[in-house]
Design an enzyme around this catalytic site. Structure first.
Site, PDB file in Angstrom:
ATOM      1  N   HIS A  75       8.006  84.323   9.812  1.00 57.86           N
ATOM      2  CA  HIS A  75       7.941  83.220   8.854  1.00 57.86           C
ATOM      3  C   HIS A  75       8.862  83.492   7.676  1.00 57.86           C
ATOM      4  O   HIS A  75       9.151  84.631   7.347  1.00 57.86           O
ATOM      5  CB  HIS A  75       6.503  82.981   8.374  1.00 57.86           C
ATOM      6  CG  HIS A  75       5.843  84.182   7.780  1.00 57.86           C
ATOM      7  ND1 HIS A  75       5.371  85.238   8.535  1.00 57.86           N
ATOM      8  CD2 HIS A  75       5.562  84.493   6.487  1.00 57.86           C
ATOM      9  CE1 HIS A  75       4.817  86.135   7.741  1.00 57.86           C
ATOM     10  NE2 HIS A  75       4.935  85.707   6.487  1.00 57.86           N
ATOM     11  N   HIS A 116       9.668  82.477   3.569  1.00 57.42           N
ATOM     12  CA  HIS A 116       9.113  81.950   2.331  1.00 57.42           C
ATOM     13  C   HIS A 116      10.260  81.312   1.559  1.00 57.42           C
ATOM     14  O   HIS A 116      11.289  81.951   1.331  1.00 57.42           O
ATOM     15  CB  HIS A 116       8.511  83.067   1.458  1.00 57.42           C
ATOM     16  CG  HIS A 116       7.372  83.779   2.083  1.00 57.42           C
ATOM     17  ND1 HIS A 116       6.055  83.443   1.832  1.00 57.42           N
ATOM     18  CD2 HIS A 116       7.333  84.821   2.954  1.00 57.42           C
ATOM     19  CE1 HIS A 116       5.260  84.254   2.511  1.00 57.42           C
ATOM     20  NE2 HIS A 116       6.013  85.101   3.203  1.00 57.42           N
TER      21      HIS A 116
END
Length: 195
Positions: A181, A183
């Site tokens: 992932h 950010h």
């Protein structure tokens, strides 16, 4: 003329004294002078005391230690086949505030934001991509789509002129969810070096 301006500026500064109280007000008091006078003015701004500064430092240290502990625990119990919290968000089993979605990626607001804009972007299919350190040539397309999605999110959030993309890879980088992932952080002045 320049000398006169310089000396009058100096006189103005010399005839004032500044008194500052922590978490209070600052007062400007005129010194007695025959040439001019003005009323005292109040300017409000916080000045942290050493007590509050140490409390903030303890809080920051505890938060860092908690992140490190969570990352180490996640790495120790890593099961690359088990569903992660992100898989549950993709399946809509866990509610999230979705910012952007297409057929390959999903972007949603972080539940513990570190900036005014903090959005997490994930691939919808993990395909063995638990962290950036495990990326293979076959992941090139999705990695590019994740970065392009970061740009779209920055545009949607109004921070395209200045934002940061962070990828934590592995326990020493404090990765706590083993589903790759990104950010996207923005909306405030970033510092360097990060972390």
């Amino acid at each position: 003329m320049a000398a006169a301006i310089g000396s009058s500026s100096f006189t103005l500064l010399r005839n004032c004294a500044l008194v500052v109280r922590p978490f209070s007000t600052a007062k400007v008091f005129p010194r007695p002078a025959s040439a001019f006078s003005f009323r005292s003015k109040r300017v409000r701004f916080p000045v942290p005391s050493s007590h509050s500064r140490s409390r903030r430092l303890r809080f920051a240290t505890n938060a860092v230690n908690d992140e490190e502990a969570a990352a180490k625990a996640a790495a120790a119990t890593l099961d690359e086949g088990a569903p992660t919290i992100f898989d549950k968000i993709i399946a809509k089993e866990i509610p999230s505030s979705i910012v952007y979605e297409d057929e390959k990626v999903l972007a949603f607001r972080d539940i513990s934001p570190q900036a005014p804009v903090h959005v997490v972007i994930i691939p919808k299919i993990r395909d063995g991509l638990t962290e950036l350190g495990k990326a293979e040539a076959r992941h090139g397309e999705i990695l590019g789509q994740l970065l392009y999605a970061a740009k779209i999110v920055a545009e949607k959030e109004g921070v395209v002129d200045g934002f940061r993309v962070v990828i934590n890879s592995g326990p020493t980088a404090c990765q706590s969810v083993y589903h790759l992932h990104l950010h996207v952080l923005g909306g405030r002045q970033m510092k360097w070096p990060p972390g």
